[in-house]
Motif scaffolding. Structure first.
Motif, PDB file in Angstrom:
ATOM      1  N   ASP A 264       0.802  -1.224   0.000  1.00 13.08           N
ATOM      2  CA  ASP A 264       0.000   0.000   0.000  1.00 13.08           C
ATOM      3  C   ASP A 264       0.836   1.276   0.000  1.00 13.08           C
ATOM      4  N   ILE A 265       2.072   1.193   0.427  1.00  9.52           N
ATOM      5  CA  ILE A 265       2.907   2.384   0.547  1.00  9.52           C
ATOM      6  C   ILE A 265       3.585   2.666  -0.782  1.00  9.52           C
ATOM      7  N   GLN A 266       3.576   3.945  -1.185  1.00  6.43           N
ATOM      8  CA  GLN A 266       4.177   4.308  -2.476  1.00  6.43           C
ATOM      9  C   GLN A 266       5.623   3.853  -2.535  1.00  6.43           C
ATOM     10  N   GLY A 267       5.986   3.308  -3.701  1.00  3.30           N
ATOM     11  CA  GLY A 267       7.370   2.925  -3.912  1.00  3.30           C
ATOM     12  C   GLY A 267       7.513   1.644  -4.707  1.00  3.30           C
ATOM     13  N   CYS A 268       8.755   1.177  -4.748  1.00  2.00           N
ATOM     14  CA  CYS A 268       9.157   0.028  -5.559  1.00  2.00           C
ATOM     15  C   CYS A 268       9.044  -1.283  -4.795  1.00  2.00           C
ATOM     16  N   TYR A 269       8.443  -2.256  -5.427  1.00  2.00           N
ATOM     17  CA  TYR A 269       8.362  -3.616  -4.919  1.00  2.00           C
ATOM     18  C   TYR A 269       8.789  -4.538  -6.059  1.00  2.00           C
ATOM     19  N   SER A 270      10.074  -4.456  -6.402  1.00  2.00           N
ATOM     20  CA  SER A 270      10.579  -5.144  -7.593  1.00  2.00           C
ATOM     21  C   SER A 270      10.418  -6.655  -7.512  1.00  2.00           C
ATOM     22  N   SER A 271      10.496  -7.226  -6.321  1.00  2.00           N
ATOM     23  CA  SER A 271      10.346  -8.682  -6.212  1.00  2.00           C
ATOM     24  C   SER A 271       8.929  -9.136  -6.545  1.00  2.00           C
ATOM     25  N   ASP A 272       7.975  -8.214  -6.487  1.00  2.00           N
ATOM     26  CA  ASP A 272       6.583  -8.523  -6.838  1.00  2.00           C
ATOM     27  C   ASP A 272       6.176  -7.913  -8.181  1.00  2.00           C
ATOM     28  N   GLY A 273       7.114  -7.284  -8.873  1.00  2.00           N
ATOM     29  CA  GLY A 273       6.805  -6.673 -10.166  1.00  2.00           C
ATOM     30  C   GLY A 273       5.830  -5.524 -10.063  1.00  2.00           C
ATOM     31  N   LEU A 274       5.935  -4.735  -8.973  1.00  2.00           N
ATOM     32  CA  LEU A 274       4.985  -3.652  -8.723  1.00  2.00           C
ATOM     33  C   LEU A 274       5.681  -2.350  -8.343  1.00  2.00           C
ATOM     34  N   TYR A 275       5.023  -1.272  -8.701  1.00  2.00           N
ATOM     35  CA  TYR A 275       5.375   0.050  -8.185  1.00  2.00           C
ATOM     36  C   TYR A 275       4.057   0.685  -7.780  1.00  2.00           C
ATOM     37  N   VAL A 276       3.966   1.203  -6.557  1.00  2.00           N
ATOM     38  CA  VAL A 276       2.730   1.796  -6.050  1.00  2.00           C
ATOM     39  C   VAL A 276       2.791   3.314  -6.191  1.00  2.00           C
ATOM     40  N   LEU A 277       1.748   3.882  -6.795  1.00  2.00           N
ATOM     41  CA  LEU A 277       1.598   5.337  -6.929  1.00  2.00           C
ATOM     42  C   LEU A 277       0.462   5.807  -6.039  1.00  2.00           C
ATOM     43  N   ASN A 278       0.715   6.859  -5.268  1.00  2.00           N
ATOM     44  CA  ASN A 278      -0.347   7.450  -4.464  1.00  2.00           C
ATOM     45  C   ASN A 278      -1.287   8.263  -5.347  1.00  2.00           C
ATOM     46  N   PRO A 279      -2.524   8.477  -4.883  1.00  2.00           N
ATOM     47  CA  PRO A 279      -3.453   9.295  -5.657  1.00  2.00           C
ATOM     48  C   PRO A 279      -2.867  10.689  -5.885  1.00  2.00           C
ATOM     49  N   LYS A 280      -3.142  11.226  -7.060  1.00  2.00           N
ATOM     50  CA  LYS A 280      -2.723  12.575  -7.440  1.00  2.00           C
ATOM     51  C   LYS A 280      -1.208  12.717  -7.588  1.00  2.00           C
ATOM     52  N   GLU A 281      -0.441  11.630  -7.450  1.00  2.00           N
ATOM     53  CA  GLU A 281       1.009  11.714  -7.642  1.00  2.00           C
ATOM     54  C   GLU A 281       1.324  12.139  -9.078  1.00  2.00           C
ATOM     55  N   ASP A 282       0.531  11.663  -9.991  1.00  2.11           N
ATOM     56  CA  ASP A 282       0.662  12.050 -11.387  1.00  2.11           C
ATOM     57  C   ASP A 282      -0.732  12.302 -11.942  1.00  2.11           C
ATOM     58  N   SER A 283      -0.831  13.194 -12.898  1.00  6.98           N
ATOM     59  CA  SER A 283      -2.127  13.680 -13.361  1.00  6.98           C
ATOM     60  C   SER A 283      -3.040  12.618 -13.947  1.00  6.98           C
ATOM     61  N   ALA A 284      -2.505  11.522 -14.412  1.00 10.34           N
ATOM     62  CA  ALA A 284      -3.334  10.509 -15.061  1.00 10.34           C
ATOM     63  C   ALA A 284      -3.967   9.519 -14.075  1.00 10.34           C
TER      64      ALA A 284
ATOM     65  N   ASN B 156      13.743   2.345 -12.802  1.00 13.87           N
ATOM     66  CA  ASN B 156      14.762   1.776 -11.912  1.00 13.87           C
ATOM     67  C   ASN B 156      14.230   0.542 -11.202  1.00 13.87           C
ATOM     68  N   CYS B 157      12.986   0.597 -10.792  1.00 11.07           N
ATOM     69  CA  CYS B 157      12.358  -0.545 -10.128  1.00 11.07           C
ATOM     70  C   CYS B 157      12.281  -1.737 -11.090  1.00 11.07           C
ATOM     71  N   MET B 158      11.932  -1.470 -12.335  1.00  9.44           N
ATOM     72  CA  MET B 158      11.849  -2.538 -13.336  1.00  9.44           C
ATOM     73  C   MET B 158      13.210  -3.206 -13.537  1.00  9.44           C
ATOM     74  N   HIS B 159      14.269  -2.413 -13.517  1.00  8.58           N
ATOM     75  CA  HIS B 159      15.616  -2.961 -13.713  1.00  8.58           C
ATOM     76  C   HIS B 159      16.067  -3.824 -12.535  1.00  8.58           C
ATOM     77  N   LYS B 160      15.457  -3.641 -11.365  1.00  8.78           N
ATOM     78  CA  LYS B 160      15.779  -4.461 -10.187  1.00  8.78           C
ATOM     79  C   LYS B 160      14.993  -5.771 -10.168  1.00  8.78           C
ATOM     80  N   SER B 161      13.963  -5.862 -10.981  1.00  8.87           N
ATOM     81  CA  SER B 161      13.058  -7.002 -10.970  1.00  8.87           C
ATOM     82  C   SER B 161      13.672  -8.227 -11.648  1.00  8.87           C
ATOM     83  N   GLU B 162      13.347  -9.387 -11.122  1.00 11.26           N
ATOM     84  CA  GLU B 162      13.763 -10.644 -11.753  1.00 11.26           C
ATOM     85  C   GLU B 162      12.708 -11.127 -12.751  1.00 11.26           C
ATOM     86  N   ASP B 163      11.591 -10.415 -12.847  1.00  9.67           N
ATOM     87  CA  ASP B 163      10.509 -10.804 -13.762  1.00  9.67           C
ATOM     88  C   ASP B 163      10.842 -10.524 -15.217  1.00  9.67           C
TER      89      ASP B 163
END
Length: 136
Positions: A54-74, A119-126
């Protein structure tokens, strides 16, 4: 009508994105490469469905990056960027989908957010070295 100029970090809405189980739904995709006039557009998908982080940031081992609401316009809601798979779309298919309104640009990530996701994608083993090379 040609597709919009490609720029890594743009966010697109793909209407009726086809899922492997036969279902389809509108899906927000992030362009993660800088395609030239003949190369595929490479996307990763996003979801609003809650994942184990749930916390914004990189979770490369799970192939995820979490974005908080309104972090980016889309993204108005908390969003999980999923990069276990890359989704290449050939240039001609992108042109056709844009022409017929099946896919359209709806926003862009901030440069800092895009760099963090890449950067998170480059850390991923996926993702294989060959897949990571497509992101350049």
């Amino acid at each position: 009508m040609n597709s919009p100029p490609p720029h890594r970090g743009k966010v697109f809405l793909y209407k009726k994105f086809p899922f492997g189980d036969g279902g389809e739904s509108d899906k927000r995709l992030i362009l993660v490469n800088e395609p030239d006039s003949i190369s595929d557009w490479i996307f990763i998908k996003t979801t609003k469905k809650r994942k184990k982080h749930d916390i914004q940031g990189c979770y490369s081992s799970d192939g995820l990056y979490v974005l908080n609401p309104k972090e980016d316009s889309a993204f108005e809601l908390k969003t999980w960027v999923q990069f276990q798979e890359l989704y290449p779309v050939p240039k001609l298919a992108m042109d056709a989908a844009t022409k017929f309104g099946e896919i359209k640009k709806i926003g862009a990530l901030k440069d800092q957010t895009l760099r963090a996701i890449l950067n998170c994608m480059h850390k991923s083993e996926d993702l294989s070295p060959a897949e990571l090379k497509l992101l350049k």
